[in-house]
Motif scaffolding. Structure first.
Motif, PDB file in Angstrom:
ATOM      1  N   THR A  79       0.842  -1.198   0.000  1.00 25.59           N
ATOM      2  CA  THR A  79       0.000   0.000   0.000  1.00 25.59           C
ATOM      3  C   THR A  79       0.878   1.250   0.000  1.00 25.59           C
ATOM      4  OG1 THR A  79      -1.620  -1.250   1.275  1.00 25.59           O
ATOM      5  CG2 THR A  79      -1.929   1.138   1.172  1.00 25.59           C
ATOM      6  N   ALA A  80       1.949   1.225   0.812  1.00 23.48           N
ATOM      7  CA  ALA A  80       2.840   2.383   0.886  1.00 23.48           C
ATOM      8  C   ALA A  80       3.488   2.664  -0.468  1.00 23.48           C
ATOM      9  CB  ALA A  80       3.914   2.138   1.953  1.00 23.48           C
ATOM     10  N   GLU A 110      -1.129   6.592  -6.017  1.00 24.13           N
ATOM     11  CA  GLU A 110      -2.050   6.087  -7.047  1.00 24.13           C
ATOM     12  C   GLU A 110      -3.334   5.527  -6.442  1.00 24.13           C
ATOM     13  OE1 GLU A 110      -0.125   3.624 -10.321  1.00 24.13           O
ATOM     14  OE2 GLU A 110       1.531   3.848  -8.896  1.00 24.13           O
ATOM     15  N   LEU A 111      -3.201   4.847  -5.289  1.00 21.00           N
ATOM     16  CA  LEU A 111      -4.396   4.289  -4.634  1.00 21.00           C
ATOM     17  C   LEU A 111      -5.290   5.419  -4.124  1.00 21.00           C
ATOM     18  CD1 LEU A 111      -2.712   1.346  -2.670  1.00 21.00           C
ATOM     19  CD2 LEU A 111      -4.302   1.117  -4.599  1.00 21.00           C
ATOM     20  N   GLY A 167      -3.892  -8.600  -5.120  1.00 19.69           N
ATOM     21  CA  GLY A 167      -4.914  -8.531  -4.074  1.00 19.69           C
ATOM     22  C   GLY A 167      -5.598  -7.176  -4.055  1.00 19.69           C
ATOM     23  N   ALA A 168      -6.910  -7.192  -3.854  1.00 17.35           N
ATOM     24  CA  ALA A 168      -7.667  -5.962  -3.675  1.00 17.35           C
ATOM     25  C   ALA A 168      -7.538  -5.520  -2.211  1.00 17.35           C
ATOM     26  CB  ALA A 168      -9.123  -6.197  -4.052  1.00 17.35           C
ATOM     27  N   LEU A 169      -8.315  -4.512  -1.816  1.00 18.57           N
ATOM     28  CA  LEU A 169      -8.274  -4.047  -0.429  1.00 18.57           C
ATOM     29  C   LEU A 169      -9.510  -4.533   0.323  1.00 18.57           C
ATOM     30  CD1 LEU A 169      -6.823  -0.441  -0.926  1.00 18.57           C
ATOM     31  CD2 LEU A 169      -5.652  -2.641  -0.891  1.00 18.57           C
ATOM     32  N   PHE A 196      -8.768  -0.029  -7.468  1.00 20.21           N
ATOM     33  CA  PHE A 196      -7.540  -0.403  -6.751  1.00 20.21           C
ATOM     34  C   PHE A 196      -6.778  -1.485  -7.525  1.00 20.21           C
ATOM     35  CE2 PHE A 196      -9.819   0.800  -2.559  1.00 20.21           C
ATOM     36  CZ  PHE A 196      -9.378   2.100  -2.653  1.00 20.21           C
ATOM     37  N   LEU A 197      -7.521  -2.458  -8.050  1.00 19.59           N
ATOM     38  CA  LEU A 197      -6.858  -3.541  -8.799  1.00 19.59           C
ATOM     39  C   LEU A 197      -6.193  -3.003 -10.063  1.00 19.59           C
ATOM     40  CD1 LEU A 197      -9.538  -6.325  -8.253  1.00 19.59           C
ATOM     41  CD2 LEU A 197      -7.141  -6.434  -7.528  1.00 19.59           C
TER      42      LEU A 197
END
Ligand SMILES: *Cc1c(COP(=O)(O)O)cnc(C)c1O
Length: 368
Positions: free
Chosen positions: A12-13, A18-19, A189-191, A238-239
């Motif tokens: 994530t970091a 972008e996320l 993986g998604a969130l 996210f993907l």
């Protein structure tokens, strides 16, 4: 040095900006289901796998289930599944009313074995459902040949194998259809929960598009008794951020796996993963076998190294299948693997130094 078995925060970091942008884009659009992000992700993921169709769904279990439903597989039908693996694969078969027929795996690769599967085919058998376990594809050349000979459908469980190759062809495009999971810890993986079906069969794809949305493509026209199994816009966005990084992340996993294979060669009673010449795994997990699992796990834990067991209870002995009458001794190899397998830390954000430390601690364990 603390070495967790899994830590999703560094991914994530790495992609934070972008996320965040994807989150804002979807929030501001005011459109949360069956919209442009999903359509774009489906196009991009199909292109990545090499199929003509991708249908985003709610999770990996329902991806498998929707394919079986779409094929009309149900009560009275049998589907051959690996005896060693994750229970979701079996549950997909059970949830459509068909019978999972467990097959002992190939002892070297832990994947569905075509030779053994051949012996389980009956007039009721409709499909083969191999798992590409731990990120390495099953021998799809042999399984597809067996299926062709008996007119069986081949559904890949691609939940652990995003980007893995078999004879140079990608997981997700190796059978008639694949069920994919984007559960957060998978290679892609998604969130939250998310999944997809990939296929190059346009009729099957169209039916699954209906089935994931109450059997409807045009509002209030319900062609089939479908489910609610949609991949939402936020997770699709996210993907889309993560997909372009999958290949590089898989390369990092491969480098770490090579380091483990070197650092652990010939150590104690360890059985290391076997990679056939035709396979290019993506190392969702790095799994060793040992007769001293509990003690080794304890030793590593004492030095801050996390491990896990995938999976400690074979599906046929789980409570979910109590009514089926399977008992200990029915699938001895699956039971032995459940007692011996141990997953070591591997992920795109683990370092070579961490893998070296794990190897050193394991060697230390066997010296004692
Ligand atoms: C994760 C996984 C699934 C299920 O995926 P979900 O998205 O959690 O439903 C199915 N099969 C295998 C082999 C898995 O690893």
């Amino acid at each position: 040095m603390k070495i967790p078995i899994l830590d999703l925060k560094p991914a994530t970091a790495e992609l934070r900006a972008e996320l965040d942008a994807a989150y804002r884009r979807v929030m501001d659009s005011g459109w949360f289901l069956l919209g442009p992000e999903l359509e774009a992700f489906e196009r991009e993921y199909a292109a990545n796998v090499g199929t003509t169709h991708c249908i985003g769904v709610a999770n990996g279990l329902e991806a498998l289930q929707l394919v079986l439903m779409a094929r009309g597989i149900g009560p009275g039908d049998e589907v051959i599944v690996p005896a060693h693996g994750y229970i979701a694969t079996w549950l997909a078969v059970t949830h459509v009313g068909a019978k999972p027929v467990p097959c002992e795996c190939d002892e070297a690769t832990y994947n569905l074995d075509a030779g053994r599967a051949a012996g389980l085919i009956t007039p009721r058998t409709r499909a083969l459902l191999p798992i590409h376990l731990y990120g390495q594809t099953a021998d799809m050349t042999a399984l597809n040949a067996l299926a062709a000979k008996h007119g069986l459908f081949v559904l890949e469980d691609g939940a652990q194998s995003h980007g893995a190759l078999c004879q140079g062809r990608a997981s997700g495009a190796l059978g008639h259809a694949a069920g994919i999971s984007f559960y957060p810890s998978k290679n892609l993986g998604a969130l939250a929960d998310a999944g997809a079906v990939t296929t190059s069969d346009p009729v099957l794809a169209d039916k699954i598009r209906h089935l994931r949305n109450y059997g409807s493509k045009v509002r209030y026209q319900n062609e089939y008794p479908g489910m609610n199994s949609r991949l939402d816009e936020m997770q699709a966005a996210f993907l889309r951020v993560k997909l372009p990084h999958l290949a590089a992340w898989n390369r990092r996993r491969r480098d770490l796996a090579a380091r483990y294979l070197q650092g652990l060669a010939g150590v104690g009673d360890l059985v290391l993963p076997h990679v056939p010449a035709w396979a290019e795994p993506v190392w969702h997990l790095f799994v060793v076998r040992t007769g001293h699992r509990a003690a080794l796990q304890k030793h590593l834990e004492a030095h801050g190294i996390g491990t896990q067991v995938h999976y400690p209870v074979p599906p046929h002995l789980s409570g979910a299948y109590r009514a089926s009458g399977w008992k200990r001794g029915d699938f001895p190899l699956a039971e032995k693997l459940a007692d011996e397998v141990l997953s070591l830390p591997i992920g795109p954000h683990h370092t070579g130094a961490q893998v070296d430390e794990v190897c050193a601690r394991i060697r230390e364990f066997y010296r004692k």
